[in-house]
Design an enzyme around this catalytic site. Structure first.
Site, PDB file in Angstrom:
ATOM      1  N   LYS A 209      20.271  28.932  29.357  1.00 45.81           N
ATOM      2  CA  LYS A 209      19.044  29.596  29.798  1.00 45.81           C
ATOM      3  C   LYS A 209      17.921  29.400  28.779  1.00 45.81           C
ATOM      4  CE  LYS A 209      16.154  32.530  31.698  1.00 45.81           C
ATOM      5  NZ  LYS A 209      15.398  32.205  32.896  1.00 45.81           N
ATOM      6  N   CYS A 265       8.844  35.298  30.495  1.00 47.03           N
ATOM      7  CA  CYS A 265      10.013  34.477  30.166  1.00 47.03           C
ATOM      8  C   CYS A 265       9.772  33.491  29.026  1.00 47.03           C
ATOM      9  CB  CYS A 265      10.493  33.737  31.410  1.00 47.03           C
ATOM     10  SG  CYS A 265      11.197  34.818  32.658  1.00 47.03           S
TER      11      CYS A 265
END
Length: 438
Positions: A209, A265
């Site tokens: 990720k 993010c």
């Protein structure tokens, strides 16, 4: 399957809703009572294309909302932890909410469960979740078994529902084949045409990720640095982008020059990855530079405005098109618009803003207490201002009526942070046009 999603924020809400669309029984849990009450009424806290319709289709059928985390845990077979992991001042991810959920799970599970870490967490967190749950189980002298899984999300704001329903890949980090098979069964309806199910160890799944987001952030900072060099040497970054993007090894995605990335993010994950390296004795030179280029990019764009009008902006007014950090979302967290607007106001300017979806978010959160005028449409805010500043590339900004703009603006000046227009066309129409990378 019976699923609990702990945390009805952006990721949790999309995750739970999409699973319910496939026929699973889903309980989305959140500690925010008002949010849960609104969701029960079909009032959605975020703007995400397609999400509202899916929630309305499944609510009270396969999709339920609750504040009762203990009941949700006990009624479910698979529990997704999707709470926030915000960035702290030192760059670390704040994992307190994740660990609080793990503690609660350890206190109440009474049968076998699969615990899925969906939140973006540093390497080692999922195994720490396992330790916390096991500690709670042991304290109760309970022999209940459970497994933990790392299942990072790869959802783009503005396309999250599509990303979930038609994923590029589903990454699963687990410790045994039984769990892999169970998770594959859960995700199987989402890739009927070909298998995109990728299995690996837990630390690698967690790292995947961070590596993915850091790679995308790197492409953005790279093209912005190329844009800055183009300005110095007289090249046009828009032509350069086409030239390099045609190379299939590079591609066109994420090489659009502009004022840098924002949202929750990329900034958070890049900072966390830098910190992870530091904590393990490694200096992340490249990723640190990606972060610095991004922070500098909005300052460089501000300097274009100040070079034209000077540092003292008292008595000047500007229209801003776009507040959200990207189109198709109302998310303004770390949006470049917040920095630009506050810096202009600090220098005495008055600001009029318009955004198709982020006005309420601006008023209630990111620009709360800041003295700006909010317009109801894009043309209202350009009347009698000294320049137009485009900061978010919403579709409705792509082909405006330039005759109306020229009529309404005090001066025909446009600062475009997203390179939306043809330079030569605007110059032919008598505009001063400032863009990125030319």
């Amino acid at each position: 399957m019976k699923i609990a999603v702990i945390g009805a924020g952006y990721v949790g809400l999309v995750t739970g809703t999409c699973f319910s669309e496939m026929g699973n029984d889903v309980i989305c849990v959140d500690i925010d009572k008002e949010k849960i009450e609104n969701l029960d009424k079909g009032i959605i806290p975020i703007y995400e294309p397609g999400l509202k319709e899916l929630i309305h289709n499944n609510i009270s059928k396969t999709l339920f909302f609750s504040e009762d985390i203990k009941r949700a845990i006990q009624k479910s077979d698979i529990i997704f932890i999707s709470v926030g992991t915000p960035m702290m001042k030192d760059g670390n991810a704040d994992l307190s909410a994740v660990f609080d959920v793990a503690k609660t799970i350890g206190e109440v599970i009474d049968s076998y469960k699969i615990i899925v870490s969906k939140s973006t967490v540093p390497v080692g967190t999922t195994l720490k979740i396992k330790e916390i749950i096991q500690s709670g189980v042991t304290k109760r002298n309970n022999n209940v078994e459970f497994d933990v899984v790392s299942n990072p999300e790869f959802l783009k704001e503005g396309a999250a529902v599509v990303d979930f329903m038609k994923p590029d890949r589903v990454v699963i980090g687990a410790e045994n084949n039984v769990v892999f098979e169970k998770m594959k069964e859960l995700y199987n309806p989402f890739f009927r045409t070909h298998d995109r199910f990728i299995t690996m160890d837990i630390p690698s799944a967690e790292m995947t990720k961070y590596a993915a987001n850091a790679m995308l952030a790197t492409k953005i900072s790279f093209i912005n640095e190329i844009a800055n060099i183009c300005e110095k040497v007289g090249a046009d970054v828009n032509n350069v982008r086409v030239g390099i993007g045609s190379d299939t090894r590079i591609g066109y995605d994420f090489i659009y020059p502009g004022i840098g990335y924002g949202g929750i993010c990329f900034p958070k994950d890049v900072a966390a990855l830098i910190k992870l390296g530091e904590q393990n004795g490694y200096e992340s030179k490249l990723i640190s530079s990606v972060d610095k280029v991004n922070k500098d990019q909005k300052k460089l764009f501000l300097s274009k405005i100040l070079n034209k009008f000077g540092e003292d902006l008292l008595g000047l007014s500007f229209a801003v098109w776009g507040l959200s950090f990207k189109p198709e979302t109302n998310d303004m967290r770390q949006a470049p618009s917040v920095f630009i607007i506050k810096e202009l106001i600090k220098r005495g300017a008055s600001i009029k803003v318009y955004d198709p979806k982020a006005i309420d978010e601006a008023k209630e959160n990111e620009l709360k207490g800041v003295n700006v005028f909010y317009g109801e449409n894009k043309y209202e805010v350009v009347k009698n201002v000294d320049a137009l500043i485009l900061l978010t590339e919403w579709k409705e900004f792509r082909s405006p009526n330039f005759d109306i703009l020229k009529k309404y603006l005090k001066r025909p000046i446009i600062f475009d942070g997203r390179n939306q227009y043809l330079n030569y066309k605007l110059k032919e129409s008598g505009f001063e046009y400032y863009m990125v990378g030319r």
